[in-house]
Scaffold this motif. Structure first.
Motif, short mmCIF file in Angstrom:
data_model
loop_
_atom_site.label_atom_id
_atom_site.label_comp_id
_atom_site.label_asym_id
_atom_site.label_seq_id
_atom_site.Cartn_x
_atom_site.Cartn_y
_atom_site.Cartn_z
N UNK A 48 0.88 -1.17 0.00
CA UNK A 48 0.00 0.00 0.00
C UNK A 48 0.91 1.21 0.00
N UNK A 49 0.33 2.38 -0.24
CA UNK A 49 1.12 3.60 -0.14
C UNK A 49 1.39 4.23 -1.48
N UNK A 50 1.66 5.55 -1.40
CA UNK A 50 1.78 6.35 -2.62
C UNK A 50 2.94 5.91 -3.48
N UNK A 51 2.67 5.39 -4.62
CA UNK A 51 3.71 5.05 -5.58
C UNK A 51 4.59 3.89 -5.15
N UNK A 216 5.14 12.50 0.67
CA UNK A 216 3.73 12.86 0.72
C UNK A 216 3.46 14.28 0.27
N UNK A 218 3.61 17.47 -2.34
CA UNK A 218 3.51 17.48 -3.79
C UNK A 218 4.04 18.77 -4.39
N UNK A 246 6.92 14.49 -9.27
CA UNK A 246 6.63 15.91 -9.05
C UNK A 246 7.89 16.76 -9.15
N UNK A 271 5.51 3.02 -12.67
CA UNK A 271 4.77 3.99 -11.86
C UNK A 271 5.30 5.42 -12.07
N UNK A 275 2.92 8.49 -13.31
CA UNK A 275 2.71 9.70 -12.51
C UNK A 275 3.30 10.94 -13.17
N UNK B 168 -8.92 4.41 0.18
CA UNK B 168 -7.84 3.46 -0.09
C UNK B 168 -8.42 2.13 -0.58
N UNK B 173 -4.23 2.07 -3.20
CA UNK B 173 -3.30 2.95 -2.51
C UNK B 173 -2.43 3.76 -3.43
N UNK B 174 -2.52 3.49 -4.71
CA UNK B 174 -1.63 4.16 -5.65
C UNK B 174 -1.93 5.64 -5.79
N UNK B 175 -0.95 6.32 -6.35
CA UNK B 175 -1.09 7.74 -6.60
C UNK B 175 -1.60 7.90 -8.02
N UNK B 176 -2.44 8.91 -8.25
CA UNK B 176 -2.94 9.15 -9.60
C UNK B 176 -2.60 10.56 -10.03
N UNK B 292 -1.19 15.57 -8.62
CA UNK B 292 -1.08 14.25 -8.00
C UNK B 292 -2.13 14.09 -6.91
N UNK B 294 -3.95 11.20 -4.06
CA UNK B 294 -3.90 9.90 -3.40
C UNK B 294 -4.77 9.98 -2.16
N UNK B 296 -4.05 9.78 0.78
CA UNK B 296 -3.38 10.41 1.92
C UNK B 296 -2.97 11.85 1.63
N UNK B 297 -3.39 12.36 0.47
CA UNK B 297 -2.91 13.68 0.05
C UNK B 297 -3.42 14.81 0.93
#
Lengths: 403, 374, 238
Positions: A48-51, A216, A218, A246, A271, A275, B168, B173-176, B292, B294, B296-297
């Motif tokens: 899980x988690x961003x990217x 986290x 951006x 980013x 990924x 992104x 989630x 959980x991915x970022x878009x 971006x 997600x 959690x953003x």
């Protein structure tokens, strides 16, 4: 599949299990697999988690494919099936502690493949050390881990190797003399950047700016703005795709659009392109890269056939090899007792893994495996890649053949 | 600036040693910061071009903080509670907005009718935020209206985590990434360049100022002006309309407002709706700007916006606006001015918060609130 | 039929039994007063009628409608307007906005404007301070504003809670003049809660005496004024 089990749940489970374990009156130093039961290997990966999930999932797939190839161990004449227990290491020290506690509370776990991130390996280390368990990570590349934890082994080359190679690539191949570095505050990112910077200065280059970002976030424009004032010729980033995409994109907002951007194995994932899109075009990255071989090509073909897409990171061959090390070790040190149960002595297992291939290297998917007694098992090299037309392309000039 | 801080009038040596110490430490810190800033400017390590670049970046980021901060401040003003789940109301707007703009992108509608597509995306983002906020109020907060004040605070944190987890589980959980959008004004779009006009979304202009060069994006000003318009509309609504007055009356005294015939529950829902409208708009702007999203953003902008609200004086609408912009500018200009790594931008931002709270415990605009409590 | 009929209401604050069976009536055009010591339940009675602290038992009928369970804002729309104890003007709203809040439920703009003119005519001090924040007014001005705000609702029944509390004697006189005027000229029905029992009974047609959540005495203003137990308990000091 077990996904994203929350930390609290794990802790509660671990506490409960710790209460139950002594009652089972099993010798802590051995794994006893009753006849007919499967052998269980833990797989700790970030899912899980961003990217980050694509990195951990790649590791899990490598393990699954390894078991498709060789799904059993045979000790004496008895065959045992091998299964896995996947847990999310959250790519954090806390997550590493939680999964380690979870695994050590289960005496059936022979050993662990993973965790994914150096922070999680660091979190898991002390717990596994004191329980006599071992881990073989496919991706924890922070150099100090091997010396710090007896339980720690890895099939991937560490960042010392990678950092030096990266510096040589930047200085010699790209001809850059002024470097700026950014890391994401993780042990992986910070360790990598420190290595690259030191090696780069040793080669005669100048590190003109060093900074860090918060995972986290951006908006890194002010960071890049500060860096721009130092006039770097290349920005090296130790971190993962979400922040890298980013940073690469916002270079333009700080007048750095002509300055190349580079990272390491953390960025080696589609990924990054998902992104970053056009903004990551031209980004360089290094990654521990197995030598090109027929076996590897077949493996990648099997990967694509089974999952329907190309590998999402560069770790599948390392996790594959980690599984094979476990299977070999179990067959070597396992014994069948009077009841027909498989008995594995943890100390003997650890000893076998620590010296796996020490006398004569074993041919693995990721290259030659030869452990140095301290947990460093990789003999493979580093490959260099660049994003070209939305694809990660290997740069032939710098690919290092292993021999 | 100094005039508005009546140091001499407030210092009472010996009366309250802690207060005296805080004042002296704060003053020393301010002087130290000023010294470093002046030194860096004089030695040429920090130029006026750097400062201007910091200001324009800070305006854009700060306007977004300000819009989010309004949600914290409105709810605090009316309910005296900190709606920690507001950052997820913001996240929800950006996330649902993503599905809209992505659909427009894939169908080609975004390329053909860019402005319309962007406006619809923003409307959908705002709507999503409003729905989340209304559900939040109804499910998590209203049943606890009369509970001790700590209880809704805990629920808010719980609701925040719950919303993150729901997104989630639903969307992974991915970022878009939001698509890259070009909006060419006064010219025609050739590929990715805007011929003869200004690309207000993607355009970048190198501008010479005071011997240095800074990069200006029209987008910075678009964000700033949209935020300004929204804030002006909110200000007008709260100050001039009948419902806005009722809202202020409820903020001050719910029972008495009810005695005037105000439906207090409805006004409270409206407060959440207004905050969510601002957060939803901020979310889509944020996502178009930083591209971006997600689950959690919301956390980081949420914490910053909450800080901005406290900075301006929580419960105070103009305070939230000023606090947001101020925080954005400080955050982007101060670390470089002080020669600190920008990793410390949060430290600098929160350091400023501490300093301001030492001298003005109720925030910059917090005067009225302080009087009321006194 | 009485304008307001309160029948045997019981009200609780948590576990505290504040009203233990209050019954009273108010006829159209009357001034009725509730007197009693601190904590007797006078304010609770008004708040129960207004729907702020709803009754647990009993019922309240206003103009033939049962309003016992109606929410506070709806009771206001029926024409029962309370000017609460301690004035409770909105300190962060201007004088004009406070008066506008009084007329919150009304839509007849022309008549609202006329009523505001009337309030300013009655209390010229308020007109001088029309754009000042409520919190900056003196205590007497705030009381004028509170009464003016209640008038802006054009009440069928005005509930006044301690309108003279904390005011200088001259202002007390003025407030009572206004109350009498409202009742006499405009025919507004008033339920008055007062600490200043002497004054209240002077202008009231009828009165009720509350003690510990019960009504202990009832009668016309004159009767109660001359009842020895009342004089001893509530009027002695005055």
């Amino acid at each position: 599949m077990v996904r994203n089990t929350t930390r609290n749940f794990l802790v509660v489970m671990a506490v409960l299990a710790l209460l139950i374990v002594p009652a089972m009156a099993q010798d802590e130093g051995t794994v006893v697999v009753e006849a007919g039961d499967p052998v269980v290997i833990g797989v700790a990966a970030v899912i899980s988690g961003e990217g980050l999930a694509p990195l951990g999932e790649d590791i899990v797939r490598g393990v699954e494919l390894a078991l498709d190839e060789r799904g059993t161990v045979t000790v004496g004449d008895v065959e045992f099936e091998v299964t896995i227990d996947v847990q999310d290491d959250l790519c954090s020290a806390e997550g590493g502690q939680a999964v380690a506690n979870y695994y050590v509370s289960n005496p059936q776990i022979v050993g662990i493949v993973g965790p994914t991130c150096s922070s999680a390996c660091r979190g898991a280390g002390p717990i596994l050390d004191s329980a006599g368990y071992i881990m073989i990570s496919a991706s924890c590349t922070n150099p100090a881990l091997a010396a710090d934890f007896v339980s720690f082994n890895r099939t991937a080359p560490n960042d010392d190797a990678q950092g030096v190679e990266d510096a040589i690539f930047i200085y010699d191949y790209l001809g850059i003399t002024k470097l700026a570095t950014i890391h994401d505050g993780s042990p992986y990112g910070e360790g990598l950047v420190t290595n690259v910077a030191a090696a780069f200065e040793e080669l005669g280059g100048e590190v003109v700016a060093q900074d860090a970002v918060t995972v986290g976030d951006t908006d890194f424009r002010s960071t890049l703005n500060t860096i721009a004032a130092a006039g770097p010729e290349l920005i090296f980033f130790g971190g993962f795709p979400a922040e890298a995409a980013r940073l690469a994109e916002q270079r333009a907002d700080a007048g750095l659009s002509e300055v190349p951007f580079m990272g390491a194995d953390g960025l080696y994932s589609p990924e990054l392109i998902n992104l970053g899109g056009a903004a990551v075009e031209g980004v360089y990255m290094s990654t521990p890269a197995p030598a090109v071989s027929d076996a590897l090509s077949e493996f990648v073909a099997a990967y694509e056939e089974k999952y329907g897409f190309a590998p999402t990171a560069a770790f599948h061959s390392y996790s594959h090899d980690a599984v094979l090390m476990y299977l070999d070790a179990i067959e070597a040190v396992g014994e069948i007792d009077a009841d027909g149960n498989l008995v594995i002595d943890r100390a003997a297992l650890a000893e076998y893994i620590a010296n796996y291939g020490a006398e004569e290297p074993v041919v693995g998917l990721s290259g030659l495996l030869s452990c140095n007694g301290d947990g460093e098992c990789a003999q493979g090299g580093i490959g260099f890649f660049q994003v070209q037309d939305g694809e990660i392309v290997r740069l032939e000039t710098m690919s290092m053949e292993l021999e | 600036m100094l005039k508005s801080i009546p140091i001499a009038g407030r210092l009472r040596f010996g009366n309250d040693p802690v207060q005296t110490f805080l004042y002296m430490a704060g003053g020393a810190l301010l002087l130290f910061f000023a010294f470093i800033a002046v030194r860096n400017t004089l030695t040429g390590a920090y130029g006026i071009d750097d400062f201007l670049q910091g200001i324009v970046l800070g305006l854009a980021q700060g306007s977004i903080y300000a819009l989010i901060a309004l949600g914290y401040t409105l709810v605090y003003g009316v309910l005296m509670m900190i709606n920690f789940a507001h950052s997820e109301v913001f996240m929800g707007g950006a996330y649902i907005g993503f599905f809209a703009i992505n659909a427009f992108h894939e169908s080609g509608f975004l390329a053909e009718n860019t402005l319309v597509a962007l406006l619809i995306t923003m409307a959908i983002g705002m709507l999503a935020s409003v729905i989340l906020a209304v559900l939040l109020e109804r499910i998590a907060y209203r049943p606890l209206r009369n509970a001790p004040r700590l209880v809704p605070l805990i629920t808010a944190i719980g609701a925040s985590i719950t919303l993150q987890q729901i997104f989630l589980r639903l969307f992974g959980g991915g970022t878009r990434s939001y698509p890259v959008v070009s909006l060419c004004i006064g010219g025609t779009l050739q590929g990715t360049t805007c011929e003869g006009g200004i690309d207000i979304m993607q355009g970048r202009y190198q501008v010479e100022v005071f011997g240095g060069e800074i990069v200006i994006r029209p987008l910075y000003f678009v964000i700033f002006f949209i935020a300004l318009i929204l804030m002006a509309a909110l200000w007008f609504f709260v100050q001039r309309t009948k419902v806005g007055k009722a809202m202020r009356a409820v903020a001050e005294d719910k029972n008495t407002a009810a005695l005037m015939g105000v439906n207090v529950d409805r006004v409270i829902v409206l407060t959440f709706v207004l905050g969510a409208l601002m957060a939803g708009a901020a979310a889509v702007l944020f996502a178009l700007y930083n591209r971006q999203v997600s689950p959690f953003m919301g956390f980081t902008p949420g914490v910053k916006a909450f800080t901005a609200a406290v900075l301006g004086g929580i419960g105070n609408v103009p305070g939230a606006m000023a606090g947001g912009v101020l925080l954005g500018v400080i955050e982007s200009a101060a670390p470089q001015m002080l020669g600190l790594p920008s990793q410390l931008e949060d430290v600098v931002a929160f350091g400023v918060l501490v300093l301001i709270l030492i001298f003005r415990p109720t925030g910059i605009f917090g005067e009225v609130l302080a009087k009321k409590k006194a | 039929m009485s304008l307001l009929e309160v029948h045997d209401i019981h009200t609780y604050y948590g576990k505290i039994h504040a009203l233990k069976g209050i019954s009273l009536t108010v006829e159209k055009g009357e001034i009725v007063t509730l007197i009693g010591g601190n904590g007797a339940g006078k304010t609770t009675t008004l708040n129960t009628i207004s729907g702020i602290t709803p009754a647990a038992e009993g019922y309240i009928i206003f103009e033939g409608k049962d309003i016992t369970r109606a929410p506070a804002h709806q009771i206001v729309s029926f024409g029962v307007i309370q000017s609460p104890e301690g004035r409770k003007i909105f300190t962060r709203l201007t004088v004009r906005e406070n008066l506008e809040m009084g007329a919150f439920i009304r839509k007849d703009l022309a008549k609202i404007a006329r009523d505001m003119e009337y309030v300013f005519h009655r209390f010229p001090r308020l007109k001088e301070r029309i754009n000042q924040l409520g919190g900056t007014l003196s205590g007497g001005e705030q009381q004028m504003l509170a009464i003016g705000r209640a008038l802006m609702a054009s009440p069928h029944l005005l509930l006044l809670d301690e309108p003279s509390m904390g005011l200088a004697p001259m202002l007390v006189e003025e407030i009572f003049n206004v109350i009498q005027y409202l009742n006499g000229e405009s025919g507004t029905t008033i339920l008055l809660v007062e600490q200043n029992a002497t004054k209240a009974l002077e202008i009231a047609a009828r009165g009720y005496v509350l003690q510990s959540g019960y009504i202990t005495h009832r009668g016309t203003g004159a009767e109660l004024q001359h009842d020895p137990t009342i004089i001893e308990a509530y009027l002695g000091g005055h």
